[in-house]
Design an enzyme around this catalytic site. Structure first.
Site, PDB file in Angstrom:
ATOM      1  N   THR A  97      -4.397   5.312 -22.248  1.00 23.51           N
ATOM      2  CA  THR A  97      -4.336   3.976 -21.665  1.00 23.51           C
ATOM      3  C   THR A  97      -2.990   3.399 -22.081  1.00 23.51           C
ATOM      4  OG1 THR A  97      -5.447   3.072 -23.608  1.00 23.51           O
ATOM      5  CG2 THR A  97      -6.825   3.483 -21.679  1.00 23.51           C
TER       6      THR A  97
ATOM      7  N   TYR B  75       0.860  -1.198   0.000  1.00 22.88           N
ATOM      8  CA  TYR B  75       0.000   0.000   0.000  1.00 22.88           C
ATOM      9  C   TYR B  75       0.888   1.238   0.000  1.00 22.88           C
ATOM     10  CZ  TYR B  75      -5.037   0.079   0.131  1.00 22.88           C
ATOM     11  OH  TYR B  75      -6.343   0.090  -0.243  1.00 22.88           O
TER      12      TYR B  75
ATOM     13  N   LYS C 284      -3.403  -0.514 -25.150  1.00 23.71           N
ATOM     14  CA  LYS C 284      -3.854  -0.688 -26.535  1.00 23.71           C
ATOM     15  C   LYS C 284      -2.600  -0.742 -27.426  1.00 23.71           C
ATOM     16  CE  LYS C 284      -7.977   2.089 -25.448  1.00 23.71           C
ATOM     17  NZ  LYS C 284      -8.720   1.219 -24.584  1.00 23.71           N
TER      18      LYS C 284
ATOM     19  N   GLU D 175      -0.434   4.902  -0.515  1.00 25.13           N
ATOM     20  CA  GLU D 175      -1.223   6.108  -0.832  1.00 25.13           C
ATOM     21  C   GLU D 175      -0.319   7.328  -0.838  1.00 25.13           C
ATOM     22  OE1 GLU D 175      -4.489   6.404   1.855  1.00 25.13           O
ATOM     23  OE2 GLU D 175      -5.686   4.964   0.730  1.00 25.13           O
TER      24      GLU D 175
ATOM     25  N   ARG E 231      -3.058  -3.203 -18.413  1.00 25.02           N
ATOM     26  CA  ARG E 231      -4.238  -2.342 -18.312  1.00 25.02           C
ATOM     27  C   ARG E 231      -3.913  -1.258 -17.289  1.00 25.02           C
ATOM     28  NH1 ARG E 231      -7.485  -5.322 -21.125  1.00 25.02           N
ATOM     29  NH2 ARG E 231      -8.957  -3.616 -21.147  1.00 25.02           N
TER      30      ARG E 231
ATOM     31  N   ASP F 104      -6.919  12.731 -25.672  1.00 17.59           N
ATOM     32  CA  ASP F 104      -6.989  11.360 -25.173  1.00 17.59           C
ATOM     33  C   ASP F 104      -6.406  10.470 -26.273  1.00 17.59           C
ATOM     34  OD1 ASP F 104      -7.588   8.801 -24.425  1.00 17.59           O
ATOM     35  OD2 ASP F 104      -9.728   9.155 -24.038  1.00 17.59           O
TER      36      ASP F 104
HETATM   37  C1  PLP Z   1     -10.183   6.855 -26.224  1.00 14.91           C
HETATM   38  C2  PLP Z   1     -10.414   6.036 -25.002  1.00 14.91           C
HETATM   39  N1  PLP Z   1     -10.328   6.631 -23.808  1.00 14.91           N
HETATM   40  C3  PLP Z   1     -10.545   5.947 -22.670  1.00 14.91           C
HETATM   41  C4  PLP Z   1     -10.835   4.603 -22.686  1.00 14.91           C
HETATM   42  C5  PLP Z   1     -11.133   3.910 -21.409  1.00 14.91           C
HETATM   43  O1  PLP Z   1     -10.207   3.003 -21.042  1.00 14.91           O
HETATM   44  P1  PLP Z   1     -10.516   1.859 -19.980  1.00 14.91           P
HETATM   45  O2  PLP Z   1     -11.319   0.807 -20.699  1.00 14.91           O
HETATM   46  O3  PLP Z   1      -9.161   1.405 -19.583  1.00 14.91           O
HETATM   47  O4  PLP Z   1     -11.277   2.471 -18.860  1.00 14.91           O
HETATM   48  C6  PLP Z   1     -10.906   3.937 -23.907  1.00 14.91           C
HETATM   49  C7  PLP Z   1     -11.213   2.499 -23.933  1.00 14.91           C
HETATM   50  O5  PLP Z   1     -11.634   1.910 -24.857  1.00 14.91           O
HETATM   51  C8  PLP Z   1     -10.702   4.680 -25.106  1.00 14.91           C
HETATM   52  O6  PLP Z   1     -10.797   4.106 -26.305  1.00 14.91           O
END
Ligand code: PLP
Length: 392
Positions: A223, A46, A226, A48, A232, A196
């Protein structure tokens, strides 16, 4: 493993993964090193807080791990600690995006994001997500004819609505996002610009995406699982300037949204980021893009409607319904699964069907490129898809 039930199920899933052609655009196949870090004793700890400022004792090692992950995140994207703040604690992409809004968008403020059926993600302000329940989405989308982002309409709406934040990024949009245009629009309406890059982060790290979001954005979220080919997890980058956005982001992640960071996951992120900084990864990213291009061209030549006419990334959006002449996205994904090709059904711009049985499928080449597939394999796969979807 003593738990034979779970052991058997894991073995069955590994077998399933190995036996199919995986064209799920958001999936990939991580290295043994990433798996080793994920399965390590770091899960027992842990911690935090942040390196050097924790609420628990015993952090001499995990502080080093988290700091290393931050350093490697900067290195992988060719940016420096002088300009960018990094938070590697978000548990996944959705909490990372919500943390940005929590930190930077006032209560009931406005998030301008791409609507779901035009390729945006739920966390870009859709009403079923926390991002649309606590803030208001100002949606933008693609031009109905060209099926690429309509920047003129986007700017007009941004100037009228004055959103607090504009989110550039996608979950099902195959084309390059013009971050420069987004920057101009954000400046004109006084919004924060967030990119994003969850889907195309691996292409940015591998220098295979046309533009780097770091040249234009205030905030970049991604993320790791991908195209970036890690565990993850997610990362938030915040530009360092007088606004001190990084401080607000850190507070929003912890204690705003999460408790203890998952240190096994952070170690695995660090491993993946090191891998993504190599020349081999650069080659991989270029091949991912080439493969997607061939897949799109082949399917187009076979008569399928490819949304926007092609792709600039790892992702291809196919209109399988074609105004009733083809098959629905659900039917398409079921037919493909029967021949060992795994895809996901997907809405297409100006969708006329339901999200559970939409008009299209989304294909991605990240996982199969990790397995070593090249252009010739993509031609073959396109032929298999065509045959399965054309069957009467
Ligand atoms: C552009 C985008 N942002 C955020 C996410 C969310 O990711 P997570 O599934 O890890 O919560 C995704 C997932 O498909 C995504 O394609």
């Amino acid at each position: 493993m003593k738990d034979t039930q779970i052991k058997k199920l894991i073995a069955a899933e590994v077998k399933r993964q190995k036996s199919v052609i995986n064209l799920i655009a958001s999936e990939n196949i991580v290295s043994k090193d990433v798996l080793e870090a994920l399965g390590s004793e770091l899960t027992n700890k842990y911690a935090e807080g942040y390196p050097g400022k924790r609420y628990y004792g015993g952090n001499s090692v995990v502080d080093k791990i988290e700091s290393l992950a931050q350093e490697r995140a900067l290195k992988a994207f060719g940016i420096s600690a002088d300009e960018w703040h990094v938070n590697v604690q978000p548990l996944s992409g959705s909490p990372a995006n919500v943390a940005v809004y929590l930190g930077l968008v006032p209560k009931e403020g406005k998030i301008m994001g791409m609507s779901l059926d035009h390729g945006g993600h739920l966390t870009h302000g859709h009403k079923v997500s926390a991002s649309g329940k606590f803030w208001t989405q100002i949606p933008f989308g693609v031009d109905p004819k060209t099926e690429v982002i309509d920047y003129t309409a986007l700017k007009e709406k941004a100037m009228t609505e004055k959103p607090n934040i504009i989110v550039a990024g996608f979950t099902a949009y195959p084309r390059t996002v013009d971050f420069k245009k987004f920057r101009e629009i954000a400046d004109a309406c006084g919004a924060i610009l967030m990119v994003d890059m969850s889907h195309f982060a691996g292409l940015v790290a591998g220098k295979a995406y046309a533009m780097s979001p770091f040249d234009y954005a205030d905030i970049v979220t991604t993320t790791v699982h991908k195209t970036l080919r890690g565990p993850r997890s997610a990362i938030i980058f915040a530009r360092k300037d007088a606004r001190d956005l990084g401080k607000a982001i850190d507070k929003a992640v912890f204690p705003g949204l999460q408790g203890g960071p998952h240190l096994n996951q952070i170690a695995a992120v660090a491993v993946a980021l090191k891998e993504a900084s190599t020349p081999a990864f650069r080659k991989y990213a270029a091949q991912v893009k080439k493969n997607a291009h061939v897949l799109a061209e082949e399917l187009k030549n076979l008569g399928w409607h490819i949304i926007s006419g092609g792709t600039d990334s790892h992702l291809v959006l196919v209109d399988t319904w074609m105004n009733g002449q083809g098959v629905s996205g659900k039917e398409a994904s079921e037919r493909l699964e029967k021949i060992g090709i795994i895809v996901n059904k997907n809405t297409i711009p100006n969708e006329t069907r339901s999200p559970m049985d939409p008009s299209g499928i989304r294909l991605g080449t990240a996982a199969e490129t990790t397995r070593g597939k090249k252009e010739k394999d993509m031609q073959k796969i396109a032929g298999m898809i065509h045959k399965a979807l054309s069957k009467k």
